[in-house]
Design an enzyme around this catalytic site. Structure first.
Site, PDB file in Angstrom:
ATOM      1  N   VAL A  72       1.587  24.018  18.802  1.00  0.00           N
ATOM      2  CA  VAL A  72       0.327  24.104  18.072  1.00  0.00           C
ATOM      3  C   VAL A  72      -0.538  25.220  18.650  1.00  0.00           C
ATOM      4  CG1 VAL A  72      -1.691  22.818  17.297  1.00  0.00           C
ATOM      5  CG2 VAL A  72       0.448  21.624  17.718  1.00  0.00           C
ATOM      6  N   ASP A  87       4.517   8.278  15.839  1.00  0.00           N
ATOM      7  CA  ASP A  87       4.425   8.999  17.109  1.00  0.00           C
ATOM      8  C   ASP A  87       3.028   8.845  17.705  1.00  0.00           C
ATOM      9  OD1 ASP A  87       5.384  10.435  19.204  1.00  0.00           O
ATOM     10  OD2 ASP A  87       5.248  12.390  18.218  1.00  0.00           O
ATOM     11  N   GLN A 102       2.365  21.509  22.857  1.00  0.00           N
ATOM     12  CA  GLN A 102       3.754  21.541  22.401  1.00  0.00           C
ATOM     13  C   GLN A 102       4.182  20.122  22.111  1.00  0.00           C
ATOM     14  OE1 GLN A 102       6.619  24.111  22.919  1.00  0.00           O
ATOM     15  NE2 GLN A 102       7.589  22.504  21.720  1.00  0.00           N
ATOM     16  N   GLY A 103       4.679  19.912  20.915  1.00  0.00           N
ATOM     17  CA  GLY A 103       5.142  18.575  20.576  1.00  0.00           C
ATOM     18  C   GLY A 103       6.605  18.597  20.202  1.00  0.00           C
ATOM     19  N   GLY A 104       7.100  17.459  19.788  1.00  0.00           N
ATOM     20  CA  GLY A 104       8.505  17.362  19.437  1.00  0.00           C
ATOM     21  C   GLY A 104       8.855  18.155  18.203  1.00  0.00           C
ATOM     22  N   SER A 105       7.905  18.318  17.278  1.00  0.00           N
ATOM     23  CA  SER A 105       8.256  18.999  16.040  1.00  0.00           C
ATOM     24  C   SER A 105       7.771  20.434  16.012  1.00  0.00           C
ATOM     25  CB  SER A 105       7.704  18.233  14.849  1.00  0.00           C
ATOM     26  OG  SER A 105       6.345  17.987  15.035  1.00  0.00           O
ATOM     27  N   GLY A 106       7.058  20.843  17.038  1.00  0.00           N
ATOM     28  CA  GLY A 106       6.641  22.234  17.060  1.00  0.00           C
ATOM     29  C   GLY A 106       5.482  22.465  18.019  1.00  0.00           C
ATOM     30  N   LEU A 136      -2.227  25.520  22.008  1.00  0.00           N
ATOM     31  CA  LEU A 136      -2.947  24.299  22.371  1.00  0.00           C
ATOM     32  C   LEU A 136      -2.010  23.256  22.949  1.00  0.00           C
ATOM     33  CD1 LEU A 136      -5.138  23.967  19.149  1.00  0.00           C
ATOM     34  CD2 LEU A 136      -5.912  24.708  21.396  1.00  0.00           C
TER      35      LEU A 136
END
Ligand SMILES: *[C@@H]1O[C@H](CO)[C@@H](O)[C@H](O)[C@H]1NC(C)=O
Ligand SMILES: *[C@@H]1O[C@H](CO)[C@@H](O)[C@H](O)[C@H]1NC(C)=O
Ligand SMILES: *[C@@H]1O[C@H](CO)[C@@H](O)[C@H](O)[C@H]1NC(C)=O
Ligand SMILES: *[C@@H]1O[C@H](CO)[C@@H](O)[C@H](O)[C@H]1NC(C)=O
Ligand SMILES: *[C@@H]1O[C@H](CO)[C@@H](O)[C@H](O)[C@H]1NC(C)=O
Ligand SMILES: *[C@@H]1O[C@H](CO)[C@@H](O)[C@H](O)[C@H]1NC(C)=O
Ligand SMILES: *[C@@H]1O[C@H](CO)[C@@H](O)[C@H](O)[C@H]1NC(C)=O
Ligand SMILES: *[C@@H]1O[C@H](CO)[C@@H](O)[C@H](O)[C@H]1NC(C)=O
Ligand SMILES: *[C@@H]1O[C@H](CO)[C@@H](O)[C@H](O)[C@H]1NC(C)=O
Length: 645
Positions: free
Chosen positions: A337, A448, A331-335, A329
């Site tokens: 999804v 964030d 991509q973020g800074g911590s992982g 779904l």
């Protein structure tokens, strides 16, 4: 007979016991800077870097080394990781997870940085802007000697070191690029390990290690030495630092034979008692698994297993079709999804964390426990987590209609939101934040807030995603990853510059989001050339022409006054001094007409005229990138995360 089995069991456990040490001590960190990277390129570089890193972990978990490439043209990122071959798979995963976190210190984020290498004693990670995979030697190669010279007889020590290193550099290329061994002469023992990276061929490996052999000469009188070349790693030490219990490649003398005898006895017993051995194998495996889990989770294990918050890694893996890219779904800074469908048909969003939580698992689980209790119509619910698998996962409620970011700058750009929906979304977001800050018993700072973290239900009720991440990672660990994820444009100046985090940092980000939603323009922190939207809105506010910035795709279908009010609230929230920003509950009152809308008195960026905040703040606009100086607090945070075992 049962005595024999017991003995065997003990032996197995003993052998296993030796194995467990991921050797995460840093041996060398080489961060190359290259000032040719243009500002425009940086965000792409960061994204490509994250994507390339993302690919490595699962491959490493399968075969202990991995290479990946992402991006095109001059923003291509090449990445490589490999574990020392004597590490067990679980130690390898652990070592690699930590190396990945540490490599963040060398992101293509700070001015000009385009390449980095990190040698931990158990594993290696590198990224660069060219294809270095088959490289043996490079200009950045490094030799690191201990400061102290060897305490005993120098002549003997040096002779032993040189003999050992010679043998290692000859033997490793002939043995799949890996060799460990020791030399013991005149009562002095030296231990060593040599490894070429898996992607090197035999000739390249030989070349790399023969260079290491000449290099190590300068180290030979020291207590310890490491050569860290582009293609290989060589180390000697008076301590037996490696684990050769699983491989048979030792050049040691004496000990080998003893183990060989034990093993032959063992196999004889096994041959006699095949059926018992099968049972035994089963028992041993179970015990080992238990032990491993116990070690990682401590007393928490049974609590976790009983908890309804606990999801098994295998179940989630299946639910996402093994993290298939078609289920991704975002991509973020911590992982990243993924969408997952559980066996009962329920859809969930699964976040695959960039960080490994093994080191602080009880804290992590406690926080998941607390955060999962938080329930509000404008917050995405955290359902649980998986912490016993090779990666740490968070499981969230699935919100179907994509994020606000998609409607403005992403896939649904061509379906602009009506004015009433924009208003509803802003109000709901404010309510969700007010709840997090002031009403929930945890008092959570989101840290964030940005359009991609505001998800939308089918009826466009906004739901804030990813809250509580700050709590999940002890202290301030996501600070850097948040910054690199391209959210700099939303970060409050006091947070960027001093790392000072209060609820008012969220209020700032909310203000930026409001201005983006009303204007339809992205506040891009990465382009220094194009004027910032915030700056533009501030200037128009000064001349009483706020209506000029309202999103043209609305084609006039909005109330000018209402839109201008929202922009004013946005500016009020995004003032440079945290003290001047209203609290979120006051913002909600302003939005619902229950509070007078105050006048913003300060621009959203730090200008020389508002240098009152702190004399240390450079007179730059808020949206310029922090340089390595201002970012050093972040570096410290990352370092504190790696606790030497
Ligand atoms: C910097 O990067 C450019 C383009 O990638 C490359 O041509 C140049 O050699 C690099 N300079 C240094 C000093 O590494
Ligand atoms: C780079 O990563 C992105 C995000 O994972 C992916 O969509 C893209 O296909 C990758 N590109 C290449 C060239 O591998
Ligand atoms: C790198 O890419 C940027 C943007 O795509 C471009 O402006 C620049 O000219 C490129 N530089 C080189 C050396 O190719
Ligand atoms: C081994 O790798 C090197 C460097 O990539 C290359 O030049 C050489 O041709 C390769 N040798 C063989 C036998 O493949
Ligand atoms: C060796 O000495 C240097 C300079 O004094 C110091 O920075 C470094 O930490 C020392 N290294 C070790 C392994 O003690
Ligand atoms: C070191 O060992 C060598 C060989 O055993 C011996 O000849 C020499 O005297 C020793 N040196 C010292 C300082 O003990
Ligand atoms: C190292 O190699 C030499 C020559 O091949 C051999 O005589 C010696 O036994 C080896 N030493 C060890 C510790 O294996
Ligand atoms: C060998 O070393 C050990 C420990 O360092 C010491 O106790 C012993 O006396 C030494 N033996 C000889 C023969 O030097
Ligand atoms: C491991 O290395 C030590 C020291 O070099 C040696 O005594 C032992 O026999 C080795 N074990 C195996 C299984 O090779």
């Amino acid at each position: 007979m049962s005595c024999m089995l017991l003995l065997l069991l003990c032996l197995c456990l003993l052998v296993n016991h030796v194995v467990s040490d991921p050797r995460t001590k840093e041996a060398a960190f080489i961060c190359a800077t290259n000032n040719t990277a243009s500002v425009q390129d940086r965000q792409t570089l960061v994204e490509n870097f994250l994507a390339a890193m993302d690919v490595l972990t699962p491959v490493i978990a399968g075969r202990r080394y991995a290479a990946s490439v992402n991006g095109t043209g001059n923003t291509t990122v090449y990445a490589f990781g490999e574990c020392m071959k004597d590490l067990s798979q679980s130690d390898c995963n652990l070592c690699f997870a930590q190396s990945k976190i540490q490599l963040i210190r060398c992101l293509p984020f700070q001015r000009g940085t385009r390449a980095g290498r990190l040698f931990l004693d158990g594993c290696y990670i590198r990224y660069d802007d060219y294809n270095f995979f088959s490289e043996s030697l490079s200009a950045q190669d490094k030799i690191v000697c201990a400061n102290s010279t060897f305490g005993g007889n120098q002549t003997v020590w040096k002779a032993n070191v040189m003999e050992l290193v010679r043998n290692l550099s000859v033997q490793a290329p002939k043995n799949d690029g890996f060799f460990v061994g020791s030399v013991n002469q005149r009562n002095i023992t030296v231990y060593g390990l040599a490894q070429c990276w898996e992607v090197l061929n035999g000739t390249a490996c030989e070349k790399c290690l023969s260079d290491a052999l000449t290099e190590i000469d300068s180290c030979a009188s020291k207590e310890e030495g490491r050569v860290m070349n582009a293609g290989c790693y060589l180390r000697f030490s008076p301590q037996k630092f490696y684990d050769n219990s699983t491989s048979d490649s030792g050049t040691g003398n004496g000990g080998n034979r003893r183990l060989a005898i034990i093993l032959s006895v063992v196999s004889a017993v096994l041959a006699l008692l095949i059926t018992s051995a099968a049972v035994l194998f089963f028992v041993r495996k179970k015990v080992l698994k238990k032990r491993r889990e116990k070690k990682q989770l401590g007393a928490l294990l049974s609590t976790v297993n009983k908890s309804k918050l606990n999801y098994s890694y295998e179940v989630l893996e299946r639910a996402t079709n093994y993290f298939h890219s078609s289920n991704k779904l975002g991509q973020g800074g911590s992982g990243s999804v993924y969408k997952g469908v559980l066996s009962d048909g329920k859809a969930v969003a699964i976040k695959r964390l960039f960080f490994n939580t093994t080191q602080w698992v009880d804290h992590f689980f406690n926080e998941v426990n607390l955060i999962s209790d938080i329930s509000h119509k404008n917050l995405v619910k955290l359902l649980g987590c998986s912490i016993t698998g090779p990666e740490s996962l968070l499981v969230y409620e699935y919100v179907p209609n994509q994020s606000l970011h998609d409607y403005f700058f992403g896939a649904k750009k061509n379906q602009p939101l009506r004015w009433e929906l924009r208003y509803k979304i802003i109000l709901g977001t404010a309510e969700g934040l007010a709840y997090l800050h002031e009403e929930s018993k945890l008092r959570i700072i989101h840290r964030d807030i940005k359009l991609s973290n505001i998800l939308l239900e089918e009826d466009f009720t906004p739901k804030i995603a990813d809250f509580g991440l700050a709590r999940l990672f002890p202290e301030d660990k996501t600070h850097i990853s948040t910054a690199i994820a391209g959210t700099l444009g939303y970060m409050a100046p006091e947070y960027v510059v001093h790392g000072k985090l209060t609820e008012k940092a969220d209020v700032y980000s909310f203000g930026v989001a409001v201005i983006e939603v009303v204007s339809g323009k992205r506040n891009n922190a990465f382009s220094e050339n194009s004027p910032s939207v915030l700056k533009m809105v501030w200037n128009l506010y000064g001349t009483g022409r706020l209506h000029e910035v309202i999103d043209p795709v609305l084609e006039g279908n909005y109330q000018v006054e209402e839109a201008s009010r929202l922009l004013q609230i946005g500016l009020l929230c995004a003032q440079a001094s945290a003290e001047l920003r209203p609290s979120m509950s006051v913002v909600v009152k302003m939005l619902t007409g229950n509070h007078e809308i105050l006048q913003p008195t300060q621009p959203p960026f730090i200008s020389s005229s508002s240098a009152e905040i702190s004399p240390r703040i450079p007179s730059e606009t808020y949206n310029s990138l922090p340089d390595s100086n201002t970012h050093s607090s972040g570096n410290r945070m990352t370092e504190s995360l790696i606790e030497p075992r």
